[in-house]
Design a protein around this motif. Sequence first.
Motif, short mmCIF file in Angstrom:
data_model
loop_
_atom_site.label_atom_id
_atom_site.label_comp_id
_atom_site.label_asym_id
_atom_site.label_seq_id
_atom_site.Cartn_x
_atom_site.Cartn_y
_atom_site.Cartn_z
N HIS A 138 37.70 50.83 16.40
CA HIS A 138 38.31 50.60 17.46
C HIS A 138 38.30 48.46 17.53
CE1 HIS A 138 40.30 54.28 17.58
NE2 HIS A 138 38.71 55.12 18.44
N GLU A 164 43.01 48.09 20.91
CA GLU A 164 43.65 49.56 20.33
C GLU A 164 42.64 50.76 22.08
OE1 GLU A 164 43.49 49.31 15.88
OE2 GLU A 164 41.39 49.93 16.59
N LEU A 165 41.22 50.31 21.83
CA LEU A 165 41.21 50.65 22.98
C LEU A 165 41.87 50.95 24.45
CD1 LEU A 165 36.57 50.30 22.43
CD2 LEU A 165 38.04 51.69 22.12
N THR A 190 31.83 51.48 16.94
CA THR A 190 33.33 51.51 17.52
C THR A 190 33.92 50.96 15.84
OG1 THR A 190 35.42 52.14 18.41
CG2 THR A 190 34.42 50.22 19.77
#
Length: 156
Positions: free
Chosen positions: A88, A92-93, A86
């Motif tokens: 991110h 952020e997740l 990912t």
Amino acid sequence: MGNVVKVRIEIDQTLAEPEIVIRTPAEDAEIRQLLQQLNVPDVPTPPVLTCYKGDTAYYLDLNEILFFETEERQVNAHTADDIFETRHRLYELENLLPGSFMRVSKSAILNVANVFALTHSLSSNVVAFQQSHKQVYVSRRYYPVLKRRLEELEQL
């Protein structure tokens, strides 16, 4: 409709447009028929997250993701059978993901809904997942919070 349906109209002058809320114990054929009559599109599809393997983008259903883990500055999304990258960062997740996800260590976020077992010992805390050999470690700091969340799920 075969069931008794309560109808209540509330006037709220702060609303910019009308809003209809349907409260039901379960979605059945009658509710779907009502939605059709109201011209409401189908129930939204589960949220997805774009992940990658090489040059290919995959749109993963969040319910299928067991956990996210940082490995050598790369955040990976783990499903039962695969690993995807990912773009991110974990922080952020944490802000993007729904409430079924929670941080369990400096390098991992897991989907509480997919937890099968939680093993607690003096040396480590390990989560196992349903229908997968994968495991993730839970730091001592996050263990009590995770245990409490799992106990709350058990009440349902």
